[in-house]
Write a protein that holds these residues in place. Structure first.
Motif, PDB file in Angstrom:
ATOM      1  N   LEU A 147      -0.946  75.538  33.800  1.00 43.98           N
ATOM      2  CA  LEU A 147      -0.658  74.473  34.551  1.00 43.98           C
ATOM      3  C   LEU A 147       0.431  74.386  36.075  1.00 43.98           C
ATOM      4  O   LEU A 147      -0.344  74.055  37.651  1.00 43.98           O
ATOM      5  N   HIS A 148       0.783  75.202  36.163  1.00 42.00           N
ATOM      6  CA  HIS A 148       1.563  75.920  37.253  1.00 42.00           C
ATOM      7  C   HIS A 148       1.137  76.784  38.310  1.00 42.00           C
ATOM      8  O   HIS A 148       0.655  76.880  39.566  1.00 42.00           O
ATOM      9  N   TYR A 149       0.074  78.079  37.664  1.00 37.14           N
ATOM     10  CA  TYR A 149      -1.221  78.496  38.289  1.00 37.14           C
ATOM     11  C   TYR A 149      -1.929  77.861  39.140  1.00 37.14           C
ATOM     12  O   TYR A 149      -2.153  78.609  40.336  1.00 37.14           O
ATOM     13  N   LEU A 150      -2.817  76.861  38.459  1.00 37.68           N
ATOM     14  CA  LEU A 150      -3.930  75.684  39.064  1.00 37.68           C
ATOM     15  C   LEU A 150      -3.259  74.959  39.852  1.00 37.68           C
ATOM     16  O   LEU A 150      -3.506  75.015  40.608  1.00 37.68           O
ATOM     17  N   ALA A 151      -1.575  74.662  40.207  1.00 36.90           N
ATOM     18  CA  ALA A 151      -1.056  74.603  41.011  1.00 36.90           C
ATOM     19  C   ALA A 151      -1.501  75.118  42.279  1.00 36.90           C
ATOM     20  O   ALA A 151      -0.828  74.327  43.423  1.00 36.90           O
ATOM     21  N   GLY A 152      -1.248  76.123  42.221  1.00 39.74           N
ATOM     22  CA  GLY A 152      -1.675  77.381  43.772  1.00 39.74           C
ATOM     23  C   GLY A 152      -1.931  78.202  43.813  1.00 39.74           C
ATOM     24  O   GLY A 152      -1.832  78.556  45.392  1.00 39.74           O
ATOM     25  N   ASP A 153      -3.477  78.040  42.971  1.00 38.84           N
ATOM     26  CA  ASP A 153      -4.047  78.916  43.292  1.00 38.84           C
ATOM     27  C   ASP A 153      -4.894  78.929  44.560  1.00 38.84           C
ATOM     28  O   ASP A 153      -5.862  79.990  44.945  1.00 38.84           O
ATOM     29  N   ALA A 154      -5.705  77.556  44.712  1.00 45.10           N
ATOM     30  CA  ALA A 154      -6.166  78.014  45.771  1.00 45.10           C
ATOM     31  C   ALA A 154      -5.658  77.647  46.889  1.00 45.10           C
ATOM     32  O   ALA A 154      -6.176  77.947  47.776  1.00 45.10           O
ATOM     33  N   ALA A 155      -4.279  77.751  46.916  1.00 43.01           N
ATOM     34  CA  ALA A 155      -3.350  78.674  48.744  1.00 43.01           C
ATOM     35  C   ALA A 155      -3.118  80.251  49.157  1.00 43.01           C
ATOM     36  O   ALA A 155      -2.993  80.526  49.665  1.00 43.01           O
ATOM     37  N   ILE A 156      -3.771  80.586  47.583  1.00 40.80           N
ATOM     38  CA  ILE A 156      -4.190  81.973  47.860  1.00 40.80           C
ATOM     39  C   ILE A 156      -5.019  82.368  48.953  1.00 40.80           C
ATOM     40  O   ILE A 156      -6.264  82.265  48.518  1.00 40.80           O
ATOM     41  N   PRO A 157      -4.367  83.173  49.827  1.00 43.03           N
ATOM     42  CA  PRO A 157      -5.821  84.042  50.885  1.00 43.03           C
ATOM     43  C   PRO A 157      -6.106  84.517  50.498  1.00 43.03           C
ATOM     44  O   PRO A 157      -5.090  85.502  49.819  1.00 43.03           O
ATOM     45  N   LEU A 158      -6.484  85.607  50.508  1.00 43.96           N
ATOM     46  CA  LEU A 158      -7.633  86.835  51.542  1.00 43.96           C
ATOM     47  C   LEU A 158      -6.589  87.556  52.194  1.00 43.96           C
ATOM     48  O   LEU A 158      -7.086  87.498  52.230  1.00 43.96           O
ATOM     49  N   PHE A 159      -7.046  88.786  52.214  1.00 52.02           N
ATOM     50  CA  PHE A 159      -6.416  89.593  52.619  1.00 52.02           C
ATOM     51  C   PHE A 159      -7.136  90.136  54.079  1.00 52.02           C
ATOM     52  O   PHE A 159      -7.541  89.633  53.937  1.00 52.02           O
ATOM     53  N   ALA A 160      -6.362  89.677  54.589  1.00 49.30           N
ATOM     54  CA  ALA A 160      -6.344  89.703  56.388  1.00 49.30           C
ATOM     55  C   ALA A 160      -7.610  90.518  56.313  1.00 49.30           C
ATOM     56  O   ALA A 160      -7.802  92.077  56.275  1.00 49.30           O
ATOM     57  N   GLY A 161      -9.459  90.716  57.207  1.00 51.61           N
ATOM     58  CA  GLY A 161     -10.427  91.684  57.155  1.00 51.61           C
ATOM     59  C   GLY A 161     -10.872  91.400  55.627  1.00 51.61           C
ATOM     60  O   GLY A 161     -11.655  92.228  55.932  1.00 51.61           O
ATOM     61  N   ALA A 162     -10.840  91.587  54.687  1.00 48.26           N
ATOM     62  CA  ALA A 162     -11.668  91.781  53.523  1.00 48.26           C
ATOM     63  C   ALA A 162     -12.581  90.858  52.999  1.00 48.26           C
ATOM     64  O   ALA A 162     -13.761  91.577  52.953  1.00 48.26           O
ATOM     65  N   ARG A 163     -12.609  89.081  54.052  1.00 48.02           N
ATOM     66  CA  ARG A 163     -14.323  89.129  53.796  1.00 48.02           C
ATOM     67  C   ARG A 163     -15.012  89.845  54.717  1.00 48.02           C
ATOM     68  O   ARG A 163     -15.908  90.435  54.394  1.00 48.02           O
ATOM     69  N   GLU A 164     -14.805  90.350  55.813  1.00 50.15           N
ATOM     70  CA  GLU A 164     -16.179  91.536  56.569  1.00 50.15           C
ATOM     71  C   GLU A 164     -16.090  92.897  55.974  1.00 50.15           C
ATOM     72  O   GLU A 164     -16.669  93.326  56.036  1.00 50.15           O
ATOM     73  N   ALA A 165     -14.904  93.671  55.515  1.00 46.86           N
ATOM     74  CA  ALA A 165     -15.068  94.899  54.913  1.00 46.86           C
ATOM     75  C   ALA A 165     -16.233  94.517  53.974  1.00 46.86           C
ATOM     76  O   ALA A 165     -16.486  95.261  53.559  1.00 46.86           O
ATOM     77  N   LEU A 166     -15.769  93.876  52.819  1.00 48.83           N
ATOM     78  CA  LEU A 166     -16.881  93.567  51.711  1.00 48.83           C
ATOM     79  C   LEU A 166     -18.534  93.262  51.795  1.00 48.83           C
ATOM     80  O   LEU A 166     -19.010  93.671  51.895  1.00 48.83           O
ATOM     81  N   ALA A 167     -18.643  92.643  53.443  1.00 56.71           N
ATOM     82  CA  ALA A 167     -20.395  92.578  53.897  1.00 56.71           C
ATOM     83  C   ALA A 167     -20.395  93.567  54.495  1.00 56.71           C
ATOM     84  O   ALA A 167     -21.595  94.408  54.768  1.00 56.71           O
ATOM     85  N   THR A 168     -19.215  94.511  55.000  1.00 55.44           N
ATOM     86  CA  THR A 168     -19.575  95.922  55.490  1.00 55.44           C
ATOM     87  C   THR A 168     -20.333  96.425  54.613  1.00 55.44           C
ATOM     88  O   THR A 168     -20.692  97.796  54.755  1.00 55.44           O
ATOM     89  N   LEU A 169     -19.500  96.782  53.717  1.00 51.39           N
ATOM     90  CA  LEU A 169     -19.425  97.648  52.432  1.00 51.39           C
ATOM     91  C   LEU A 169     -21.677  97.119  51.594  1.00 51.39           C
ATOM     92  O   LEU A 169     -21.785  98.069  51.316  1.00 51.39           O
ATOM     93  N   ARG A 170     -21.450  96.194  51.651  1.00 51.17           N
ATOM     94  CA  ARG A 170     -22.602  95.976  51.589  1.00 51.17           C
ATOM     95  C   ARG A 170     -23.944  96.215  52.471  1.00 51.17           C
ATOM     96  O   ARG A 170     -24.948  96.514  51.317  1.00 51.17           O
ATOM     97  N   GLU A 171     -23.554  95.791  53.334  1.00 50.93           N
ATOM     98  CA  GLU A 171     -24.367  96.377  54.478  1.00 50.93           C
ATOM     99  C   GLU A 171     -24.899  97.642  54.458  1.00 50.93           C
ATOM    100  O   GLU A 171     -26.070  98.005  54.844  1.00 50.93           O
ATOM    101  N   SER A 172     -23.917  98.542  54.083  1.00 50.92           N
ATOM    102  CA  SER A 172     -23.830  99.771  53.961  1.00 50.92           C
ATOM    103  C   SER A 172     -24.305 100.187  52.619  1.00 50.92           C
ATOM    104  O   SER A 172     -24.295 101.921  52.687  1.00 50.92           O
ATOM    105  N   GLY A 173     -24.832 100.069  51.999  1.00 50.36           N
ATOM    106  CA  GLY A 173     -25.509  99.928  50.676  1.00 50.36           C
ATOM    107  C   GLY A 173     -24.406  99.966  49.361  1.00 50.36           C
ATOM    108  O   GLY A 173     -24.900  99.898  48.024  1.00 50.36           O
ATOM    109  N   TYR A 174     -23.372  99.805  49.198  1.00 50.33           N
ATOM    110  CA  TYR A 174     -22.674 100.169  48.371  1.00 50.33           C
ATOM    111  C   TYR A 174     -22.184  98.449  47.325  1.00 50.33           C
ATOM    112  O   TYR A 174     -23.089  97.435  47.653  1.00 50.33           O
ATOM    113  N   ARG A 175     -23.321  99.385  45.792  1.00 46.91           N
ATOM    114  CA  ARG A 175     -22.641  97.769  45.006  1.00 46.91           C
ATOM    115  C   ARG A 175     -21.342  97.703  44.688  1.00 46.91           C
ATOM    116  O   ARG A 175     -20.374  98.222  44.369  1.00 46.91           O
ATOM    117  N   LEU A 176     -21.250  96.431  44.665  1.00 46.73           N
ATOM    118  CA  LEU A 176     -19.969  95.934  44.314  1.00 46.73           C
ATOM    119  C   LEU A 176     -19.164  95.083  43.496  1.00 46.73           C
ATOM    120  O   LEU A 176     -20.766  94.138  42.752  1.00 46.73           O
TER     121      LEU A 176
END
Length: 198
Positions: free
Chosen positions: A57-86
């Protein structure tokens, strides 16, 4: 921080002993049953369900506000484009994992995921072994990046090299007590480390 705060709030609501934040942080990454059993041992099955419900109950009230670390989305995209399997090996349930992936807009970023309610939870190596089998990757061809001692213990038991990161759940001094190729203190170091050690 959200997880570490929700467990004590649930305990307080139910009149149970309230764990310290350090103790609550220790269980991050474990399956919920194992986490609650560690924090409040000896609870009846019904009381453990009550605590799990209150935690959710407490967790679900706040989990939508948890952000990614700055640069995480770009890092994941870079790794995938480089051929890494994640892949993701998580103590969350499949439902919790799906919700997090959807909320963060990360659908399609991972080749495989395994959750605590689908197999043996961390630190059992089965979680990681099943991912390796699914992806057809050898132990030495993989890298487990983890922010808890449970991640590093799982990797060691599975024979998989691990990299510790101290910007998550467990403190650096705890992580350094486990076998790892190194310990990074900031997210922005991770992509460079992987690219350098390929």
């Amino acid at each position: 921080g959200l997880i570490a705060g929700c467990i004590p709030r649930g305990c307080a609501y139910l009149g149970l002993p309230v764990p310290s934040e350090e103790r609550a942080r220790y269980v991050i990454g474990l399956g919920l049953h194992d986490a609650l059993d560690y924090l409040v041992p000896g609870l009846s099955p019904q009381r453990q369900r009550d605590l799990a419900d209150r935690y959710r109950l407490h967790y679900l009230a706040g989990d939508a506000a948890i952000p990614l670390f700055a640069g995480a989305r770009e890092a994941l995209a870079t790794l995938r484009e480089s051929g890494y399997r994640l892949a993701v090996a998580t103590g969350k349930s499949r439902r919790g994992r799906d919700r997090s992936i959807d909320q963060l807009g990360l659908a399609g970023h991972f080749d495989a995921t395994r959750c605590a309610d689908e197999t043996a939870p961390k630190p059992d190596p089965l979680l990681l072994q099943e991912l390796l089998e699914e992806l057809e990757v050898s132990e030495q061809g993989a890298l487990m990046v983890g922010d808890t001692v449970h991640d590093l213990d799982m990797a060691a038991a599975a024979g998989v090299p691990a990299l510790a990161v101290s910007y998550g759940a467990h403190p650096r001094e705890s992580l350094l007590q486990r076998p790892a190729l190194g310990c990074l203190d900031r997210f922005d170091q991770l992509l460079r480390w992987i690219q350098a050690h390929g």
